[in-house]
Scaffold this active site. Structure first.
Site, mmCIF file in Angstrom:
data_model
loop_
_atom_site.group_PDB
_atom_site.id
_atom_site.type_symbol
_atom_site.label_atom_id
_atom_site.label_comp_id
_atom_site.label_asym_id
_atom_site.label_seq_id
_atom_site.Cartn_x
_atom_site.Cartn_y
_atom_site.Cartn_z
ATOM 1 C CD GLN A 175 -2.624 1.439 2.479
ATOM 2 O OE1 GLN A 175 -2.365 0.790 3.488
ATOM 3 N NE2 GLN A 175 -3.485 2.426 2.473
ATOM 4 C CE1 TYR A 179 0.868 -5.714 10.057
ATOM 5 C CE2 TYR A 179 -1.063 -4.952 11.276
ATOM 6 C CZ TYR A 179 0.003 -4.692 10.442
ATOM 7 O OH TYR A 179 0.211 -3.414 9.991
HETATM 8 C C1 AKB Z 1 -4.448 -3.342 9.199
HETATM 9 O O1 AKB Z 1 -5.642 -3.026 9.309
HETATM 10 O O2 AKB Z 1 -4.027 -4.493 9.338
HETATM 11 C C2 AKB Z 1 -3.458 -2.236 8.936
HETATM 12 C C3 AKB Z 1 -2.951 -1.658 10.204
HETATM 13 C C4 AKB Z 1 -3.826 -0.829 11.044
HETATM 14 O O3 AKB Z 1 -1.831 -1.863 10.553
HETATM 15 N N1 AKB Z 1 -4.037 -1.218 8.119
#
Ligand code: AKB
Length: 343
Positions: free
Chosen positions: A39, A168
């Site tokens: 992105q 994540y």
């Molecule tokens: C996500 O939604 O995973 C990303 C972030 C907030 O890191 N856009």
């Protein structure tokens, strides 16, 4: 006396000239961006090329680039899981700064945890060792996703409980801690910003905050958007213009100003309902429905309002795009993107 004064003035003027010539000819950094076709990469390369020169910013990824990307400036293949390949790139191109964007985002990471571990964690091991070996300045983005259900959500300060529940988030806390450790242990110039949802006209890429991008694309194409979050889900957000401004100012900030290696940054917080109310002003006939899915659980564990007062205090961070500007900008930018794709 007059002779002495003239001599002093001449010496001062010569020194000043020498100083400004030195400032002007200061060599710009050579920058490598990994995960360049995600992105932020392409816009980031454009932004930094305007600042440091086209040839000084190298975009890289493992994906075939479009003709537009190739015409914009240097683009190379770089696999963040191949340490030797990365060493070769740093040596061949005499890289000074590394911007490490490669990562699987929150929603997509949950669908393929082993891949997220490889890309987000093993990839981080490679780039941080690389940065240490070649004394690079390294920027790694972190995120509101580095917080979890035990964190205070409104506001979420710079230092608090984190304990995220997505791979994540776990990988980002790991990156933050590893970077801080390398800074203290080896003097590595590690810099990290925790971004909120970043909103750009480029199509979304597997995040939880991406509804705030998809809504513009769907509304302008179909007049309707089905949102995967509940209408009152509040999340911190920022336009890509502010994200790049923050990244660039932070990368240039003198080390003496930085009390931390990891800072929260944000511009605003809003819910899908509040965003939709603003969009109606531009597209009165649009319609939005809500069907929450698994991304709702992720959003419910994230900050609602992000406290970035430390970044504002230490290196003068200030956003420029608020919710009204954001909607105006996005309507314009997404319309242009749609028109270009339809040509
Ligand atoms: C996500 O939604 O995973 C990303 C972030 C907030 O890191 N856009």
């Amino acid at each position: 006396m007059t002779f002495l004064r003239n001599l002093c003035q001449r010496t001062l003027a010569t020194n000043l000239r020498a100083y400004s010539v030195k400032a002007i000819i200061k060599k710009p950094p050579k920058i490598l961006i990994t995960g360049g076709l995600g992105q932020l990469g392409v816009e980031c390369a454009k932004y930094l090329r305007r600042k440091y020169g086209q040839e000084n910013v190298i975009l890289s990824d493992i994906i075939q680039p479009s003709a537009e990307v190739v015409n914009d400036g240097p683009y190379i293949f770089a696999d963040i899981l191949d340490f030797k390949g990365l060493q070769k790139i740093v040596v061949d191109h005499r890289v000074d700064w590394l911007i490490h964007f490669s990562a699987l985002l929150s929603a997509i990471g949950e669908q393929n945890v082993p891949l997220a571990v490889r890309v987000n964690i093993e990839g981080m091991h490679n780039v941080i060792e690389l940065a240490k070996q070649y004394k690079l300045r390294i920027f790694v983005p972190s995120t509101i996703g580095a917080f979890g259900p035990d964190s205070p959500r409104n506001p979420t300060p710079n230092i608090t409980v984190q304990r995220p529940r997505t791979i994540y988030g776990v990988s980002k806390v790991h990156a933050e801690l590893l970077g801080e450790y390398y800074y203290h242990k080896f003097g590595l110039d590690f810099r990290c910003l925790r971004f909120p949802g970043v909103i750009s006209s480029d199509p979304p890429g597997g995040g939880t905050t991406d509804y705030a991008i998809a809504i513009f694309h769907d509304i302008l194409r179909k007049g309707h958007y089905q949102c995967y979050l509940k209408p009152d889900t509040r999340l911190p957000m920022m336009h890509v213009k502010d994200a790049l401004q923050a990244l660039s100012n932070f990368l240039e900030a003198p080390n003496e100003l930085l009390n931390r290696r990891v800072y929260n940054v944000t511009s605003m917080s809003f819910t899908p309902e509040e965003l939709a109310e603003k969009i109606i002003k531009y597209v009165p006939e649009f319609n939005i429905t809500y069907q929450p899915d698994s991304r709702q659980d992720i959003a419910d564990s994230w900050p609602q309002v992000f406290d970035d007062s430390e970044a504002r205090r230490d290196w003068n961070w200030q956003p420029s795009v608020d919710l009204d500007n954001l909607v105006e900008l996005m309507i314009k930018e997404v319309k242009e993107k749609i028109a270009a794709n339809d040509c």
